[in-house]
Design a protein around this motif. Structure first.
Motif, PDB file in Angstrom:
ATOM      1  N   GLU A 181      -7.546  28.957 -19.578  1.00 53.45           N
ATOM      2  CA  GLU A 181      -6.654  29.261 -20.697  1.00 53.45           C
ATOM      3  C   GLU A 181      -5.484  28.284 -20.748  1.00 53.45           C
ATOM      4  O   GLU A 181      -5.123  27.779 -21.826  1.00 53.45           O
ATOM      5  CB  GLU A 181      -6.132  30.690 -20.576  1.00 53.45           C
ATOM      6  N   SER A 182      -4.887  27.985 -19.594  1.00 51.08           N
ATOM      7  CA  SER A 182      -3.766  27.052 -19.558  1.00 51.08           C
ATOM      8  C   SER A 182      -4.196  25.667 -20.009  1.00 51.08           C
ATOM      9  O   SER A 182      -3.504  25.018 -20.813  1.00 51.08           O
ATOM     10  CB  SER A 182      -3.196  26.988 -18.132  1.00 51.08           C
TER      11      SER A 182
ATOM     12  N   THR B 198      -4.924  25.700 -23.792  1.00 52.32           N
ATOM     13  CA  THR B 198      -3.670  25.792 -24.554  1.00 52.32           C
ATOM     14  C   THR B 198      -3.014  24.416 -24.631  1.00 52.32           C
ATOM     15  O   THR B 198      -2.477  24.023 -25.674  1.00 52.32           O
ATOM     16  CB  THR B 198      -2.726  26.812 -23.899  1.00 52.32           C
TER      17      THR B 198
ATOM     18  N   ALA C 166      -8.729  29.166 -27.824  1.00 45.26           N
ATOM     19  CA  ALA C 166      -7.443  28.509 -28.086  1.00 45.26           C
ATOM     20  C   ALA C 166      -7.229  28.246 -29.575  1.00 45.26           C
ATOM     21  O   ALA C 166      -6.175  27.734 -29.962  1.00 45.26           O
ATOM     22  CB  ALA C 166      -7.352  27.199 -27.310  1.00 45.26           C
TER      23      ALA C 166
END
Length: 331
Positions: A224-225, A228, A304
């Motif tokens: 996810e990081s 993003t 995202a």
């Protein structure tokens, strides 16, 4: 045959410990093309020896891989269910001090060359040097020759001034094949907003790195990081200029990272991005441990906020367009 996939999957930088199992994992991950490093500190003859070793890989694993020379080979890989391997140099040491070796290397299949690794080279300055005088006289001529024959200027390891000058001097768009934005993770190897704006405004490509030293939270970076960050990068610089250059060093022993960092130039251990207590290769994030995991990025990019078309571009469509435009002689 990968007929169900509308766009290719391209990883624009790896230096794995090449083997049938790695090639099989490329197929398991649906990887259609890989830019493979064939030299770090090697001279010309040593680089030729590495190409000979690759020829044996191609001969013995022809059901899985074949040599890539042009963008059309990526489309061929999609049709045939194989992986096209494109050669690249992470240092200009293979051309030694002879500009004529650029064309020879291109004829042998080299499609990318970094103008420096971490140190000062005969062409440009590496990101670990204290001072960056920029592109040298030899470097200016080398860029022109690379443009002429169809070899991409890669500034992934180069310092700021050298990179900005290379973007300005090159008559063709350049690439940063494996790095991330410095604003996301302030690693020495990551690139400033100034560089990334100049790169993408000139038509260049950025390959985002999955190497733990280049990502936020290192080996614990989450999917996810990372995705993003990809979304913010695409928003700032344009989704058509973003791809993947994982810098995956799958199955390599720690002695290889020592060679990368030290070559033959140092009598003492240089730990580069590592430390004395953690001198070897860092652990990959769990969601990208091998080539077989590259497809995990698709779901993360969709979450995202990217459209299916944009995911296809980031996963390889953008690199396909760049390869098509970059590897032939300049018209």
């Amino acid at each position: 045959m990968d007929a169900k996939i509308a766009s290719p999957v391209v990883d624009c930088l790896q230096y794995a410990n090449w083997s049938p199992s790695v090639f099989a994992e490329m197929r398991a991950g649906g990887v259609h093309a890989v830019h493979a490093t064939i030299a770090y500190h090697e001279n010309f003859r040593e680089t030729v020896a590495n190409i000979i070793a690759w020829n044996r890989h191609f001969e013995r694993n022809s059901n899985l891989i074949f040599p890539g020379r042009s963008g059309s080979d990526i489309e061929r890989a999609m049709r045939e269910g194989r992986t096209a391997i494109f050669f690249g140099l992470q240092n200009p040491s293979p051309i030694e001090d002879d500009i004529g070796l650029i064309e020879v290397c291109h004829a042998l299949g080299v499609r990318f060359m970094q103008l420096s690794y971490n140190n000062q080279s005969l062409l440009a300055t590496g990101c670990y040097e204290d001072e960056d005088p920029g592109i040298t006289r030899f470097g200016r001529q080398a860029i022109a020759e690379m443009n002429r024959v169809g070899m991409v200027v890669d500034m992934s390891h180069s310092a700021e001034r050298s990179t900005l000058q290379a973007i300005e001097l090159s008559a063709r768009p350049i690439a940063i094949t494996h790095a991330n934005p410095h604003w996301w993770h302030p690693a020495l190897r990551n690139k400033s907003d100034t560089v990334l704006k100049a790169l993408t405004r000139s038509g260049g490509m950025l390959g985002l790195s999955l190497y733990p030293h280049h990502v936020k939270d290192g080996s614990n970076c989450t999917l996810e990081s990372f995705c993003t960050m990809v979304a913010e990068t695409a928003s700032r610089y344009g989704v058509k200029h973003v791809g993947i250059g994982s810098d995956l060093c799958q199955d390599q022993p720690d002695s290889v990272v020592t060679w990368m960092r030290n070559g033959r130039w140092s009598k003492v251990i240089d730990y580069g991005e590592g430390t004395a207590s953690a001198a070897g290769f860092p652990r990959q994030p769990d969601w990208f441990a091998s080539n077989a995991d590259l497809g995990n990025l698709r779901g993360g990019l969709q979450k995202a906020g990217f459209s299916e078309e944009e995911v296809g571009d980031i996963m390889g469509g953008n690199w396909l367009r760049f390869y098509n435009a970059s590897f032939g002689p300049m018209s």
